[in-house]
Scaffold this active site. Structure first.
Site, PDB file in Angstrom:
ATOM      1  N   CYS A 169     -18.211 -13.109 -20.035  1.00 38.76           N
ATOM      2  CA  CYS A 169     -19.523 -13.185 -20.668  1.00 38.76           C
ATOM      3  C   CYS A 169     -19.490 -14.170 -21.847  1.00 38.76           C
ATOM      4  CB  CYS A 169     -19.940 -11.804 -21.150  1.00 38.76           C
ATOM      5  SG  CYS A 169     -21.682 -11.629 -21.499  1.00 38.76           S
ATOM      6  N   CYS A 199     -22.340  -7.807 -19.134  1.00 44.08           N
ATOM      7  CA  CYS A 199     -21.138  -7.958 -18.319  1.00 44.08           C
ATOM      8  C   CYS A 199     -20.055  -7.035 -18.857  1.00 44.08           C
ATOM      9  CB  CYS A 199     -20.606  -9.388 -18.409  1.00 44.08           C
ATOM     10  SG  CYS A 199     -21.683 -10.644 -17.747  1.00 44.08           S
ATOM     11  N   CYS A 259     -27.207  -9.881 -16.598  1.00 45.17           N
ATOM     12  CA  CYS A 259     -26.610  -9.614 -17.908  1.00 45.17           C
ATOM     13  C   CYS A 259     -27.611 -10.008 -18.995  1.00 45.17           C
ATOM     14  CB  CYS A 259     -25.312 -10.396 -18.071  1.00 45.17           C
ATOM     15  SG  CYS A 259     -24.610 -10.261 -19.731  1.00 45.17           S
ATOM     16  N   GLY A 315       0.791  -1.228   0.000  1.00 47.37           N
ATOM     17  CA  GLY A 315       0.000   0.000   0.000  1.00 47.37           C
ATOM     18  C   GLY A 315       0.817   1.268   0.000  1.00 47.37           C
ATOM     19  N   CYS A 363     -25.648 -13.068 -21.172  1.00 49.95           N
ATOM     20  CA  CYS A 363     -25.336 -14.386 -20.609  1.00 49.95           C
ATOM     21  C   CYS A 363     -26.199 -14.704 -19.380  1.00 49.95           C
ATOM     22  CB  CYS A 363     -23.858 -14.497 -20.253  1.00 49.95           C
ATOM     23  SG  CYS A 363     -23.392 -13.607 -18.763  1.00 49.95           S
TER      24      CYS A 363
END
Lengths: 316, 256
Positions: free
Chosen positions: A298, A292, A267, A59, A270
């Protein structure tokens, strides 16, 4: 990680790179006008040293001497340099932009490394050993051994609250992060809920507050991952990293806990109900569909026979 | 009673020039100390040294901390000093813009110190913010407005609320009424006097306005060219000035 280990590793990488540039057999057939993966070996070493330091202090933003790249700032110059420093000739590269493999940015960067490094490329998340991404984490869970490289526009999470770099560095050093909550407070005061939807600040290993790059906050829980995650900011000359399995908490209030949100739809191609969706306007009458954002995810689902509301229709 | 703040031989030089020289005093809990003097007399330098914004060249500033008793502020580590700066200490700037975050709402300005010391409950933070805005006479419906939209007097009152919300024990004020018109000044002074009495605050107020110290301060130090030329009870110093410079200062006040 000691400096010695870092140097050893740099030398191993150097040897591998040397092999690749002399031995043209196999997949490593790159344009001989360029050094392997475009950058010169000294620059790659410099970036690897920054990467090792970044992994050792999760970080923490490590400054590095960012190079001019043959692309404009904001198009992923940081990510490309990190990728170049990590690539080996037998790597399989995947590049996504907002989850999609087929947008201009993704295609250009993929072609760039095909030409300058001769590496194999793929669109399948599972097959890739190194994935460069802009603003998404792939839906398919990453595994150990994979590297995810993020393109970062503004690495400093405190930047819009405190414009002075001298001051933000001090705040990181002294762990003074009250200001980060001021932003979330403002969200709730003005909108009734934490409205920050992307680049949602996280605390890494209980120490550094980090900007996860502008990924949607939907992706935040998946920052805790078995893969190595590297973040490169070219213009701002900063590198930071998340080692595998490191603890990543999204900042929040006790009475307004963090929530990974997405569009409340399935979606349309899909039928997936729990992937992150793009909203697409499809005509002039306000018609729209949700798909997606991860194109590989997808397409794989559709190949397996899953279908959504609009699959089978002719979509322009 | 142990003093809250003991200052001993505090000296700050700017190269060959003297900022403030050899200043010593004790400040007891609940006491308000005024520092007066003309521009360039070193009073702001002194205040900055006391509050840890400037590093003095010599001297000691010993503060009676809650946890560990008397500690020399100047030898503390920076994190400790900054922690003190947002818990037990408060600093009210002359210009509210220096002490406020102009880009975030009034509520967030007050809440920032609470969040900086670990408050993580939005409801509680907001409740305290609204409560404090009320105490400094800012209507509760302005809590989500930015300080930009406030008048000068309101900004100054907001700055005071933001500073006092964590219940500090020592407040540094640098010309808190500077740049405000007299009626607004009067109300601000009234408010400050009330808060100081109510919360039992100790305060060090730097000003060039003798009326302000007359109203607020128990004790007074008069500075000239970086040195303290006279010190004593406020009324005593103002009514019977001994030093020539103090006499000049007192006699220069315009009477309406």
């Amino acid at each position: 990680m000691s400096v010695q280990t870092a140097m050893d590793e740099a030398q191993v990488d150097q040897a591998q790179a040397d092999r690749a540039s002399t031995d043209q057999a196999g997949t490593g057939r790159h344009d001989p006008a360029y050094n392997f993966a475009y950058l010169d070996e000294q620059t790659k070493r410099m970036i690897r040293r920054a990467l090792l330091k970044a992994l050792a202090i999760p970080g923490y933003q490590v400054p590095f001497a960012s190079r001019e790249m043959p692309m404009p700032y904001g198009w992923g110059t940081g990510g490309v340099q990190v990728t170049a420093a990590c690539l080996e000739p037998d790597d399989v590269l995947k590049v996504i932009d907002q989850g999609a493999d087929d947008t201009t940015n993704a295609v250009s960067i993929r072609k760039f490394f095909q030409r300058t490094a001769g590496v194999a490329v793929t669109e399948a998340t599972g097959e890739a050993s190194l994935i460069q991404t802009r603003h998404r984490i792939p839906e398919t869970p990453l595994t150990e051994g994979q590297i995810l490289v993020y393109q970062v526009p503004i690495p400093e999470p405190l930047r819009f609250l405190e414009p002075r770099e001298t001051e933000t560095r001090k705040m990181h050093a002294l762990e003074e992060y009250g200001l980060m909550h001021v932003k979330l407070y403002e969200d709730i005061a003005h909108n009734g809920a934490i409205s920050t939807a992307y680049a949602y600040p996280v605390k890494v290993e209980g120490r550094y507050v980090m900007d996860p790059s502008p990924i949607p906050k939907f992706d935040n829980p998946r920052l805790e991952s078995p893969a190595i995650q590297l973040f490169g900011a070219g213009r701002e000359q900063r590198i930071y990293a998340l080692p595998p399995y490191c603890r990543v908490e999204s900042l929040d209030f006790e009475d307004h806990p963090f929530e990974a949100s997405k569009a409340d739809h399935d979606c349309d191609l899909c039928g997936c109900g729990d992937s992150y969706l793009d909203e697409v306007i499809v005509d002039d009458e306000g018609g729209r569909m949700f798909v997606c954002s991860d194109t590989d995810f997808c397409a794989t689902r559709r190949a397996l026979g899953h279908a959504g509301r609009l699959s089978g229709e002719a979509l322009a | 009673m142990t003093p809250l703040l003991q200052v001993d031989g505090l000296t700050k030089r700017y190269g060959a020039r003297l900022g403030c020289g050899d200043v010593s005093f004790d400040l007891y809990p609940g006491e308000v100390m005024g520092i007066v003097g003309e521009s360039g007399s070193g009073k702001s330098t002194l205040l900055s040294c006391l509050a840890g914004h400037l590093a003095p060249d010599a001297g000691r500033v010993v503060f009676d901390t809650r946890a560990e008793g008397a500690r020399d502020v100047l030898t503390m580590s920076e994190p400790e000093r900054r922690m003190l700066g947002r818990t037990d200490w408060a600093f009210v700037h002359q210009h509210a813009r220096d002490g406020l975050r102009m880009g975030v709402s009034a509520g967030a300005n007050v809440g920032e110190r609470l969040m900086a010391v670990g408050a993580r409950h939005y409801g509680d933070i907001r409740e305290q913010a609204v409560d404090w805005l009320g105490r400094v006479e800012i209507p509760a419906d302005r809590v989500d407005d930015r300080p930009r939209a406030f008048s000068g007097g309101m900004q100054q009152r907001l700055q005071i609320a933001r500073n006092l919300v964590t219940g500090p024990r020592l407040v540094f004020m640098d010309e808190p009424t500077g740049g405000l018109d007299v009626s607004v000044q009067a109300r601000l002074l009234d408010l400050l006097r009330g808060l100081v009495r109510e919360m039992g605050l100790s305060a060090i107020i730097v000003t060039h306005d003798l009326a302000v110290v007359r109203l607020l301060a128990d004790r007074l130090m008069v500075m000239k060219d970086g040195r303290v030329v006279e010190a004593g009870l406020t009324d005593q110093v103002l009514d019977d000035p001994q030093h020539g410079y103090t006499q000049l200062l007192v006699s220069s006040v315009l009477l309406v």
